[in-house]
Design an enzyme around this catalytic site. Structure first.
Site, short mmCIF file in Angstrom:
data_model
loop_
_atom_site.label_atom_id
_atom_site.label_comp_id
_atom_site.label_asym_id
_atom_site.label_seq_id
_atom_site.Cartn_x
_atom_site.Cartn_y
_atom_site.Cartn_z
N ASP A 191 23.47 -52.22 5.45
CA ASP A 191 22.09 -52.36 5.89
C ASP A 191 21.15 -51.58 4.97
O ASP A 191 21.52 -50.56 4.39
CB ASP A 191 21.99 -51.83 7.33
CG ASP A 191 20.61 -52.01 7.94
OD1 ASP A 191 20.23 -53.17 8.17
OD2 ASP A 191 19.93 -51.00 8.16
N GLU A 248 22.34 -55.88 2.13
CA GLU A 248 21.05 -56.45 2.49
C GLU A 248 19.99 -55.80 1.60
O GLU A 248 19.61 -54.65 1.81
CB GLU A 248 20.73 -56.17 3.96
CG GLU A 248 19.37 -56.72 4.38
CD GLU A 248 18.64 -55.83 5.38
OE1 GLU A 248 17.86 -56.38 6.17
OE2 GLU A 248 18.82 -54.61 5.35
#
Length: 507
Positions: A216, A245
């Site tokens: 993340d 990400e």
């Protein structure tokens, strides 16, 4: 002499048959580019254990809904049938109150009690592995929850960056040190903080035997941290998958993290083009090919990038189509076809296979409904299983051989397998014609429905209804060597039986 010749002929034909079969059965070593990923939010997928439903409130979309590890275990066979070979789950670690999504970490070493115990997580991983399904966990190292105990610990003062909002997204230092949405930003330059986070990442691999991390908020953490992170996790498990990400539209920016050891990324530039192209009829598909050409240039292995049309941070694709006053079923089928036939790893967000609708967070995170649309579920499973069956859809180079407004033909080829994907992104019916030397003496066999199209010389014409896509595999019109060999063996066997009984009758 006659018997000897017959025996030699049988031996030769058997050799040809065995060799041909051996070549056909020889499979290349499987790797991550061959997977079909399913992304689920643990709390919003399936409730398998009512005993951990405390604080759950189905009437509040921002509260816990009841999904858990046991619920996922109950649906592993469903996912297997759907063609899923890897599951990416939202973070499993203990979160502060209301952190149903998993991104507000309270304890890096405990599982969230609403989801289940560590032993249940280990059991989930084992049961998935028994079905040849890999498990990817979401991991957050950029920040903690808003009220983490370390914030009140004087000895941990240097574990966080000083409070600072992100005001300039073009300033990398501001992006890395600022508090994203007010979340306490971890100081990964501090050796103690860094070691703690690296140890925690290795801990979950050793404890549960997971297969990968979805990382993340990658761009909010310095690249030198990711280099060490990549080294540590691959020391722990060799074929460990890292998909980051990096929410950015420029592949040059994203690819810098490729050099930092993260092998794959959720492909936001492709996502933007897929949504724009397929949410509304009449759009050209040329930009989809342009993204692929750029990906080949910038990334080490573009076939491992994660392709998606839905996720938990953006409004649902179905809502995008509805906002354009389009038929969401037709638009979704087109988008799913590209998702499963284009280069890269398809990532299916829970509910897309049931045509789930949803606006901004948390509406795009509704509890899963397994009965909403069985028709799209069947269609999705067919595409996913086609990708598993045909290596050209997983590893083949992609060419765009027809680029004519809303009409397009893509060609995927890998070694001896060639597949054509034909799109009519217009509301009107069209005859789409294309040619190629490899079409001569061949036919196109439709992999989605019962249809064959024979090439005339080196040309084919495909009649396409409005807003549809079809997937064709190239096949020879003539029988292959293996079939000839098997027929020959059969004929010789019958001849030998005839001679045997004739001789026996004479005796």
């Amino acid at each position: 002499m006659g018997k000897r010749m017959i025996l030699l002929a049988v031996s030769f034909l058997l050799f040809l048959s065995v060799q041909n079969k051996a070549l056909a059965e020889k499979k290349e070593e499987r790797n991550w580019k061959d997977e079909n990923i399913y992304f689920l939010m643990i709390d919003r997928f399936n409730n398998g254990d009512k005993s951990n439903d405390f604080e759950a409130d189905p009437s509040d979309p921002s509260a816990y809904q009841g999904g858990d590890f046991k619920g996922i275990m109950e649906k592993l066979d469903y996912l297997k049938t759907l063609g899923v070979t890897a599951i990416w789950m939202t973070p499993v670690v203990k979160n502060e109150p209301k952190g149903y999504h998993g991104y507000w970490t309270e304890d890096f070493y405990k599982t969230e009690e609403h989801f289940g115990t560590k032993d249940e997580l280990k059991q989930l991983v084992k049961e998935a592995h028994d079905r040849h399904i890999k498990i990817i966990l979401d991991l957050v190292v950029n920040h903690t929850g808003y009220h983490h105990p370390w914030l009140q610990d004087p000895s941990k003062k240097n574990w966080f960056h000083p409070y600072m909002e992100i005001t300039n997204w073009d300033d990398q230092q501001n992006v890395e040190n600022g508090w994203l949405a007010g979340l306490p930003d971890l100081n990964t330059e501090n050796p103690e903080t860094r070691k703690y986070l690296l140890d925690a990442a290795q801990y979950w691999i050793k404890e549960t035997d997971i297969d990968g991390y979805r990382l993340d908020t990658v761009k909010h953490v310095p690249k030198d941290f990711w280099k060490e992170f990549s080294q540590k996790v691959h020391e722990t498990k060799k074929d460990f998958y890292l998909i980051g990400e990096v929410w950015h539209n420029d592949p040059r920016y994203i690819a810098e993290y490729n050099k930092a050891g993260i092998q794959s990324f959720v492909d936001y530039p492709l996502y933007n083009e897929m949504v724009r192209t397929f949410r509304e009829s009449g759009q050209s598909l040329s930009e989809l090919q342009a993204v692929w050409e750029r990906n080949k240039y910038y990334y080490k292995d573009p076939y491992t990038l994660g392709n998606f049309i839905d996720n938990h941070d953006n409004i649902r694709f179905v809502r995008e189509a509805l906002l354009k006053q389009e038929d969401p079923e037709k638009r979704l089928k087109l988008a799913l076809t590209y998702l499963y036939t284009a280069p890269g790893i398809p990532i299916l967000y829970q509910g897309t296979e049931h045509m789930m609708d949803g606006a901004q967070d948390p509406d795009n995170r509704r509890m899963m409904d397994f009965n909403q649309n069985k028709k799209i579920e069947t269609f999705t499973a067919k595409l996913a299983n086609l990708r598993q069956k045909h290596i050209a859809l997983r590893r083949g180079e992609q060419q765009m051989i027809i680029d004519d407004g809303p009409k397009a033909v893509f060609k995927r080829k890998y070694k001896n397998e060639t597949i054509y994907i034909v799109y009519n992104n217009d509301k009107k019916k069209h005859m789409i014609k294309f040619s190629g030397q490899d079409l001569k003496k061949h036919k196109l066999v439709n992999l989605l429905q019962d249809e064959e199209i024979k090439a005339k010389d080196n040309k084919v014409s495909v009649e396409m209804k409005g807003e549809t896509a079809q997937v064709y595999i190239l096949k020879e019109n003539k029988m292959n060597l293996s079939l000839y060999a098997e027929i020959g063996i059969g004929l010789i066997f019958v001849s030998l039986l005839f001679l045997f009984f004739k001789r026996k009758k004479k005796k």
